[in-house]
Enzyme design. Structure first.
Site, PDB file in Angstrom:
ATOM      1  N   LYS A 129      -4.135  -2.464  14.195  1.00 52.71           N
ATOM      2  CA  LYS A 129      -3.338  -1.430  14.849  1.00 52.71           C
ATOM      3  C   LYS A 129      -3.669  -1.311  16.330  1.00 52.71           C
ATOM      4  O   LYS A 129      -4.806  -1.486  16.748  1.00 52.71           O
ATOM      5  CB  LYS A 129      -3.534  -0.096  14.136  1.00 52.71           C
ATOM      6  CG  LYS A 129      -2.566   0.016  12.961  1.00 52.71           C
ATOM      7  CD  LYS A 129      -2.877   1.168  12.106  1.00 52.71           C
ATOM      8  CE  LYS A 129      -4.302   1.045  11.621  1.00 52.71           C
ATOM      9  NZ  LYS A 129      -4.610   1.929  10.532  1.00 52.71           N
ATOM     10  N   GLU A 169       0.827  -1.222   0.000  1.00 51.81           N
ATOM     11  CA  GLU A 169       0.000   0.000   0.000  1.00 51.81           C
ATOM     12  C   GLU A 169       0.860   1.271   0.000  1.00 51.81           C
ATOM     13  O   GLU A 169       2.048   1.220   0.318  1.00 51.81           O
ATOM     14  CB  GLU A 169      -0.903   0.007   1.230  1.00 51.81           C
ATOM     15  CG  GLU A 169      -0.122  -0.079   2.541  1.00 51.81           C
ATOM     16  CD  GLU A 169      -0.844   0.539   3.720  1.00 51.81           C
ATOM     17  OE1 GLU A 169      -1.338   1.673   3.579  1.00 51.81           O
ATOM     18  OE2 GLU A 169      -0.896  -0.108   4.770  1.00 51.81           O
ATOM     19  N   VAL A 222      -5.214  -0.007   3.007  1.00 55.97           N
ATOM     20  CA  VAL A 222      -5.416  -1.449   2.861  1.00 55.97           C
ATOM     21  C   VAL A 222      -6.664  -1.709   2.006  1.00 55.97           C
ATOM     22  O   VAL A 222      -6.655  -2.557   1.106  1.00 55.97           O
ATOM     23  CB  VAL A 222      -5.554  -2.125   4.244  1.00 55.97           C
ATOM     24  CG1 VAL A 222      -6.007  -3.568   4.109  1.00 55.97           C
ATOM     25  CG2 VAL A 222      -4.236  -2.034   5.013  1.00 55.97           C
ATOM     26  N   ASP A 234     -11.203  -0.939   5.708  1.00 56.24           N
ATOM     27  CA  ASP A 234     -10.336  -2.112   5.467  1.00 56.24           C
ATOM     28  C   ASP A 234     -11.113  -3.408   5.719  1.00 56.24           C
ATOM     29  O   ASP A 234     -10.924  -4.400   5.011  1.00 56.24           O
ATOM     30  CB  ASP A 234      -9.127  -2.110   6.430  1.00 56.24           C
ATOM     31  CG  ASP A 234      -8.142  -0.990   6.142  1.00 56.24           C
ATOM     32  OD1 ASP A 234      -8.336  -0.243   5.168  1.00 56.24           O
ATOM     33  OD2 ASP A 234      -7.167  -0.867   6.915  1.00 56.24           O
ATOM     34  N   SER A 248     -13.068   0.846  10.248  1.00 52.54           N
ATOM     35  CA  SER A 248     -12.283   1.024   9.025  1.00 52.54           C
ATOM     36  C   SER A 248     -12.887   0.305   7.835  1.00 52.54           C
ATOM     37  O   SER A 248     -13.361  -0.834   7.946  1.00 52.54           O
ATOM     38  CB  SER A 248     -10.871   0.497   9.244  1.00 52.54           C
ATOM     39  OG  SER A 248     -10.143   0.543   8.029  1.00 52.54           O
ATOM     40  N   ASP A 259     -16.874   4.591  14.101  1.00 49.49           N
ATOM     41  CA  ASP A 259     -15.645   4.534  13.305  1.00 49.49           C
ATOM     42  C   ASP A 259     -15.168   3.094  13.152  1.00 49.49           C
ATOM     43  O   ASP A 259     -14.563   2.520  14.058  1.00 49.49           O
ATOM     44  CB  ASP A 259     -14.560   5.408  13.955  1.00 49.49           C
ATOM     45  CG  ASP A 259     -13.377   5.645  13.030  1.00 49.49           C
ATOM     46  OD1 ASP A 259     -13.287   4.968  11.981  1.00 49.49           O
ATOM     47  OD2 ASP A 259     -12.544   6.510  13.350  1.00 49.49           O
ATOM     48  N   LYS A 317      -5.554  10.496   0.995  1.00 55.78           N
ATOM     49  CA  LYS A 317      -5.694   9.111   1.475  1.00 55.78           C
ATOM     50  C   LYS A 317      -7.001   8.542   0.928  1.00 55.78           C
ATOM     51  O   LYS A 317      -8.051   9.171   1.074  1.00 55.78           O
ATOM     52  CB  LYS A 317      -5.707   9.109   3.012  1.00 55.78           C
ATOM     53  CG  LYS A 317      -6.007   7.744   3.637  1.00 55.78           C
ATOM     54  CD  LYS A 317      -5.955   7.818   5.163  1.00 55.78           C
ATOM     55  CE  LYS A 317      -6.535   6.583   5.810  1.00 55.78           C
ATOM     56  NZ  LYS A 317      -6.564   6.676   7.288  1.00 55.78           N
TER      57      LYS A 317
HETATM   58  N1  PSU Z   1      -0.713   1.055   9.531  1.00 54.67           N
HETATM   59  C1  PSU Z   1       0.278   1.943   9.763  1.00 54.67           C
HETATM   60  N2  PSU Z   1       0.188   3.172   9.246  1.00 54.67           N
HETATM   61  C2  PSU Z   1      -0.844   3.516   8.444  1.00 54.67           C
HETATM   62  C3  PSU Z   1      -1.872   2.578   8.163  1.00 54.67           C
HETATM   63  C4  PSU Z   1      -1.748   1.368   8.746  1.00 54.67           C
HETATM   64  O1  PSU Z   1       1.228   1.651  10.464  1.00 54.67           O
HETATM   65  O2  PSU Z   1      -0.871   4.641   7.975  1.00 54.67           O
HETATM   66  C5  PSU Z   1      -2.982   2.936   7.245  1.00 54.67           C
HETATM   67  C6  PSU Z   1      -3.327   1.751   6.338  1.00 54.67           C
HETATM   68  O3  PSU Z   1      -3.289   2.237   5.021  1.00 54.67           O
HETATM   69  C7  PSU Z   1      -4.729   1.366   6.730  1.00 54.67           C
HETATM   70  C8  PSU Z   1      -5.279   2.690   7.164  1.00 54.67           C
HETATM   71  O4  PSU Z   1      -5.453   0.816   5.674  1.00 54.67           O
HETATM   72  O5  PSU Z   1      -4.185   3.259   7.915  1.00 54.67           O
HETATM   73  C9  PSU Z   1      -6.530   2.555   7.979  1.00 54.67           C
HETATM   74  O6  PSU Z   1      -7.084   3.813   8.132  1.00 54.67           O
HETATM   75  P1  PSU Z   1      -8.557   3.985   8.715  1.00 54.67           P
HETATM   76  O7  PSU Z   1      -8.460   3.588  10.149  1.00 54.67           O
HETATM   77  O8  PSU Z   1      -8.854   5.440   8.500  1.00 54.67           O
HETATM   78  O9  PSU Z   1      -9.446   3.086   7.905  1.00 54.67           O
HETATM   79 MN    MN Z   2     -12.053   5.430  10.224  1.00 59.52          MN
END
Ligand code: PSU
Ligand code: MN
Length: 311
Positions: free
Chosen positions: A162, A28, A109, A145, A143, A141, A89
């Protein structure tokens, strides 16, 4: 550069590898553009590609350039993703808008999986996937993903979800959506900076062969979700869960007071704060885990390609 649909193109090397059924690993670009500071981001992206090559697979980093989704960025393009400040993003909800506007987009992702599956590539590597955020009952919230994992088919190699997320709720969501969760040489689901959690994976695998066997069984069943393969962060770079909890509490308090973020800006903001609070240890762990995932992903891609060739 070969176009596989109006929206997606493959770089030359990735195209040749896919055509010959050689092992390919996609990566990614959100972690490059938003996850890590410059120049560590560029160094990490290049090192991951080198590790994958060293294991005998072809790396293909994904990004959106002038509205075109590309799998297999070249060196110059990779550098642009590390430097440019005008990159958006993307997740499943804004990728079409970014493509239609003809601007640059980093794939998370979710959108990387969309691209990987459009190209028929079997393995995608990331650091940690997004999931269900703490306090989701109020913020809603979750994701995108997770939506993508349930919709697109690939083996996804990550260090679990994470550390800033609600791990239990994320695993429940994965189960509800029917996404199998493997632990690579672990029975416990890893949580990004932390090697272990109180939660068990669906199945432990101890080799690329075992992971691919599960993917093949899924295929035979016509079960077209991704297969999440969770690899713990290498021990020497890991943080304890107490350390992470303390840093996260501080980061969240700071953000609540000082920043007005929501939606796709939340994750990068928290990760940045946590790194500052831990004096750079989060960044170290992040780099160690993603490189380790690249290595494991390449081994899995090699195994997958040899199985596909054998049939
Ligand atoms: N893991 C990291 N740094 C990041 C991400 C994941 O260490 O920046 C990114 C990935 O691209 C993941 C995204 O898909 O954060 C998820 O963001 P959100 O929680 O907004 O869906
Ligand atoms: Mn989010």
């Amino acid at each position: 550069m070969k176009k596989i649909s109006d929206a997606v193109a493959l770089g030359d090397e990735a195209q040749a590898a896919v055509a010959q059924n050689k092992p390919v690993v996609t990566l990614e670009s959100t972690i490059i553009a938003f996850g890590l500071p410059y120049p560590e981001n560029l160094k990490m992206a290049q090192e991951c590609e080198d590790i994958i090559r060293g294991e005998g697979a072809v790396p293909a980093t994904i990004g959106i350039i002038d509205g075109k989704l590309k799998i297999g960025l070249d060196e110059k393009e990779l550098e642009q993703f590390a430097i440019r400040k005008d990159i958006v993003k993307t997740n499943l909800s804004n990728i079409a808008a970014v493509c239609a506007r003809g601007i640059w987009g980093a794939t998370s992702v979710s959108t990387s999986l969309m691209a990987t599956s459009l190209a028929g590539i079997g393995v995608f590597v990331t650091g940690g996937i997004g999931g269900v955020h703490k306090g989701f009952g109020e913020s809603f919230d979750i994701s995108s993903d997770l939506t993508a994992l349930s919709r697109y088919r690939a083996i996804v190699v990550s260090a679990g979800v994470k550390s800033l997320l609600d791990v239990r709720a994320s695993l429940e969501y994965l189960e509800t959506m029917g996404i199998p969760v493997l632990g690579y040489e672990t029975d416990s689901f890893p949580v990004f900076y932390i090697r272990q959690s109180p939660y068990r994976v669906d199945m432990r695998v101890n080799s690329p062969e075992e992971a691919v066997a599960v993917f093949m069984a899924q295929e035979a069943l016509g079960h077209k979700t991704s297969l999440l393969t969770a690899v713990p962060v290498p021990a020497k770079a890991a943080l304890s869960s107490a350390e992470v909890e303390a840093a996260l509490a501080k980061a969240e308090a700071f953000i609540k007071k000082e920043c007005d973020v929501h939606g796709r800006d939340v994750t990068p903001a928290i990760l940045k704060q946590m790194n500052e609070i831990t004096g750079g240890r989060c960044l170290k762990a992040n780099l160690a885990l993603i490189k380790n995932n690249a290595r494991v992903g390449a081994m899995i891609a090699r195994e997958l390609s040899s199985r596909n060739t054998a049939h």
